[in-house]
Design a protein around this motif. Structure first.
Motif, PDB file in Angstrom:
ATOM      1  N   VAL A  55       0.866  -1.174   0.000  1.00 25.60           N
ATOM      2  CA  VAL A  55       0.000   0.000   0.000  1.00 25.60           C
ATOM      3  C   VAL A  55       0.902   1.223   0.000  1.00 25.60           C
ATOM      4  O   VAL A  55       1.695   1.414   0.929  1.00 25.60           O
ATOM      5  CB  VAL A  55      -0.940   0.022   1.219  1.00 25.60           C
ATOM      6  CG1 VAL A  55      -1.814   1.269   1.184  1.00 25.60           C
ATOM      7  CG2 VAL A  55      -1.803  -1.236   1.266  1.00 25.60           C
ATOM      8  N   ALA A  56       0.791   2.034  -1.040  1.00 31.74           N
ATOM      9  CA  ALA A  56       1.594   3.263  -1.146  1.00 31.74           C
ATOM     10  C   ALA A  56       0.670   4.468  -1.118  1.00 31.74           C
ATOM     11  O   ALA A  56      -0.373   4.476  -1.772  1.00 31.74           O
ATOM     12  CB  ALA A  56       2.403   3.250  -2.442  1.00 31.74           C
ATOM     13  N   VAL A  57       1.057   5.472  -0.359  1.00 34.21           N
ATOM     14  CA  VAL A  57       0.255   6.687  -0.239  1.00 34.21           C
ATOM     15  C   VAL A  57       0.808   7.732  -1.205  1.00 34.21           C
ATOM     16  O   VAL A  57       1.962   8.160  -1.076  1.00 34.21           O
ATOM     17  CB  VAL A  57       0.271   7.235   1.195  1.00 34.21           C
ATOM     18  CG1 VAL A  57      -0.623   8.468   1.294  1.00 34.21           C
ATOM     19  CG2 VAL A  57      -0.197   6.166   2.175  1.00 34.21           C
ATOM     20  N   VAL A  58      -0.008   8.129  -2.166  1.00 34.50           N
ATOM     21  CA  VAL A  58       0.390   9.165  -3.116  1.00 34.50           C
ATOM     22  C   VAL A  58       0.197  10.539  -2.502  1.00 34.50           C
ATOM     23  O   VAL A  58       1.063  11.410  -2.600  1.00 34.50           O
ATOM     24  CB  VAL A  58      -0.420   9.043  -4.427  1.00 34.50           C
ATOM     25  CG1 VAL A  58      -0.033  10.143  -5.409  1.00 34.50           C
ATOM     26  CG2 VAL A  58      -0.197   7.667  -5.056  1.00 34.50           C
ATOM     27  N   ARG A  59      -0.961  10.741  -1.858  1.00 29.07           N
ATOM     28  CA  ARG A  59      -1.206  11.994  -1.142  1.00 29.07           C
ATOM     29  C   ARG A  59      -2.197  11.724  -0.020  1.00 29.07           C
ATOM     30  O   ARG A  59      -2.881  10.711   0.003  1.00 29.07           O
ATOM     31  CB  ARG A  59      -1.738  13.077  -2.087  1.00 29.07           C
ATOM     32  CG  ARG A  59      -3.159  12.881  -2.559  1.00 29.07           C
ATOM     33  CD  ARG A  59      -3.716  14.149  -3.215  1.00 29.07           C
ATOM     34  NE  ARG A  59      -5.124  14.012  -3.542  1.00 29.07           N
ATOM     35  CZ  ARG A  59      -5.600  13.843  -4.764  1.00 29.07           C
ATOM     36  NH1 ARG A  59      -4.757  13.784  -5.791  1.00 29.07           N
ATOM     37  NH2 ARG A  59      -6.904  13.726  -4.970  1.00 29.07           N
ATOM     38  N   GLY A  60      -2.249  12.645   0.917  1.00 29.97           N
ATOM     39  CA  GLY A  60      -3.149  12.487   2.047  1.00 29.97           C
ATOM     40  C   GLY A  60      -2.570  11.554   3.090  1.00 29.97           C
ATOM     41  O   GLY A  60      -1.352  11.419   3.229  1.00 29.97           O
ATOM     42  N   ASP A  61      -3.447  10.903   3.830  1.00 35.65           N
ATOM     43  CA  ASP A  61      -2.998  10.021   4.905  1.00 35.65           C
ATOM     44  C   ASP A  61      -4.061   8.968   5.176  1.00 35.65           C
ATOM     45  O   ASP A  61      -5.181   9.040   4.676  1.00 35.65           O
ATOM     46  CB  ASP A  61      -2.705  10.820   6.175  1.00 35.65           C
ATOM     47  CG  ASP A  61      -3.914  11.609   6.641  1.00 35.65           C
ATOM     48  OD1 ASP A  61      -4.789  11.019   7.304  1.00 35.65           O
ATOM     49  OD2 ASP A  61      -3.994  12.819   6.331  1.00 35.65           O
ATOM     50  N   GLY A  62      -3.694   7.995   5.984  1.00 34.71           N
ATOM     51  CA  GLY A  62      -4.607   6.926   6.372  1.00 34.71           C
ATOM     52  C   GLY A  62      -3.946   6.037   7.395  1.00 34.71           C
ATOM     53  O   GLY A  62      -2.790   6.262   7.792  1.00 34.71           O
ATOM     54  N   ARG A 110       0.052   4.823  11.100  1.00 34.84           N
ATOM     55  CA  ARG A 110      -0.472   5.923  10.282  1.00 34.84           C
ATOM     56  C   ARG A 110       0.464   6.143   9.105  1.00 34.84           C
ATOM     57  O   ARG A 110       1.692   6.185   9.263  1.00 34.84           O
ATOM     58  CB  ARG A 110      -0.583   7.202  11.107  1.00 34.84           C
ATOM     59  CG  ARG A 110      -1.156   8.388  10.329  1.00 34.84           C
ATOM     60  CD  ARG A 110      -1.358   9.585  11.243  1.00 34.84           C
ATOM     61  NE  ARG A 110      -1.914  10.727  10.518  1.00 34.84           N
ATOM     62  CZ  ARG A 110      -1.181  11.689   9.955  1.00 34.84           C
ATOM     63  NH1 ARG A 110       0.144  11.648  10.074  1.00 34.84           N
ATOM     64  NH2 ARG A 110      -1.761  12.686   9.305  1.00 34.84           N
ATOM     65  N   LEU A 111      -0.104   6.281   7.908  1.00 33.36           N
ATOM     66  CA  LEU A 111       0.666   6.476   6.689  1.00 33.36           C
ATOM     67  C   LEU A 111       0.396   7.869   6.142  1.00 33.36           C
ATOM     68  O   LEU A 111      -0.742   8.347   6.162  1.00 33.36           O
ATOM     69  CB  LEU A 111       0.285   5.438   5.630  1.00 33.36           C
ATOM     70  CG  LEU A 111       0.333   3.963   6.027  1.00 33.36           C
ATOM     71  CD1 LEU A 111      -0.110   3.104   4.853  1.00 33.36           C
ATOM     72  CD2 LEU A 111       1.729   3.572   6.477  1.00 33.36           C
ATOM     73  N   THR A 112       1.441   8.504   5.623  1.00 28.95           N
ATOM     74  CA  THR A 112       1.299   9.791   4.958  1.00 28.95           C
ATOM     75  C   THR A 112       1.932   9.705   3.579  1.00 28.95           C
ATOM     76  O   THR A 112       2.533   8.685   3.218  1.00 28.95           O
ATOM     77  CB  THR A 112       1.960  10.917   5.776  1.00 28.95           C
ATOM     78  OG1 THR A 112       3.354  10.617   5.954  1.00 28.95           O
ATOM     79  CG2 THR A 112       1.311  11.046   7.148  1.00 28.95           C
TER      80      THR A 112
END
Length: 314
Positions: free
Chosen positions: A40-47, A58-60
């Motif tokens: 799972v890669a975060v391009v923008r935002g967070d989760g 938490r990922l950013t």
């Protein structure tokens, strides 16, 4: 081939499931697809990723998470958000009570979400099949490993983000290779962290003697290796190599080679048109009988029981 590359000769991306998710809070997805490995890669935002066991993370933007299955986990805007979507094996999606999914909508090629302008964009790549070669490496991973943006400088996340929405000829092959590259880069970064609990065999690659021996065993498993011939190649006495190899890797050279050969065989047997005899020769066994005997001793089943017998000619 080394053991990290060997991971991708097991669950190598071949038509892997790839998806871009565009999300506006509140959102939460319970993943029950039983996949052995997901990125799972975060391009923008967070989760957040909340595994069934272990600590949440938490990922950013720029972070990459490696999730080792098959245990379920949740991806959400907040750990407290109740799941709205349940992802089942085969990427079948339902509501938590089992009804047809309406919460998410398609927004283009390999893209879905709960709105076209969501503040969070995730890229998900799922390896659906667990190979035997990769078991040694997969078992060394925690249920959740997160590589932070600030710890590495990689162009792979934005490159995958740009390619995942294309539908050009050969695009599936392009995406598979990008996913493999991102996985390898993330794994190397994870194990290179200060204080990382990398397995002994992985750390042994840094040793100038044992690392060279490991590479030779991996590159040419069919060669009739002995401790003496391996020692001659690395310029060390037989006894000294055996002692050094066992101390760093955790098992003697020939024991390690046997495990490597049988793991390779287990994956090669799944290839279309594979025969026990041909695979035996490729991994260093003189006959189908020799491979079958060693295979059953290690895995408890014959090679023919390991795969679809219709695909084995003998």
């Amino acid at each position: 081939m080394d053991a990290v590359s060997g991971l991708l000769d097991g669950p190598r991306a071949r038509g892997a499931f790839l998806l871009r998710s565009i999300l506006t809070p509140p959102w939460s997805m319970l993943i029950r697809d039983e996949a052995p490995l997901t990125l799972v890669a975060v391009v923008r935002g967070d989760g957040w990723i909340v595994p069934e066991e272990g600590e949440s993370a938490r990922l950013t933007g720029g972070d990459v998470a490696i999730v080792r299955g098959p245990a379920p986990y949740t991806v959400a805007d907040d750990p407290a958000t109740a799941p709205q979507v349940v992802v089942h094996p085969g990427q079948r999606c339902t509501t938590p009570d089992g009804r047809e999914l309406f919460a998410m909508t398609r927004w283009g090629v390999r893209t879905w979400g709960n709105g076209p302008d969501g503040r969070t964009v995730l890229l998900t790549g799922t390896y659906p099949v667990r190979g035997t070669v990769g078991k040694r490496l997969l078992d060394a991973l925690p249920s959740l490993a997160v590589v932070r943006r600030e710890s590495w400088d990689t162009p792979l996340v934005p490159l995958l983000a740009a390619e995942i929405v294309k539908d050009d000829p050969g695009q599936e092959a392009v995406l598979d290779r990008l996913l493999d590259l991102l996985l390898i880069a993330a794994l190397r970064e994870w194990f290179a962290r200060p204080g990382a609990s990398a397995p002994a065999w992985y750390r042994a690659y840094a040793d100038p003697v044992v690392g060279r021996a490991l590479r030779m065993l991996h590159h040419d498993p069919a060669r009739p290796w002995t401790v003496a011939s391996l020692a001659a190649e690395v310029g060390m006495s037989r006894a000294a190599l055996a002692r050094r190899f066992t101390g760093l890797v955790g098992e003697p050279p020939m024991s390690y080679l046997t495990g490597w050969r049988l793991a390779l065989a287990a994956d090669l047997l799944r290839e279309p048109g594979a025969t026990v005899g041909a695979v035996a020769r490729r991994v260093g066994y003189g006959s189908s009988f020799a491979l079958s005997t060693a295979f059953k001793r290690r895995y408890g089943v014959s090679p023919r029981r390991h795969v679809d017998p219709v695909r084995l000619a003998g």
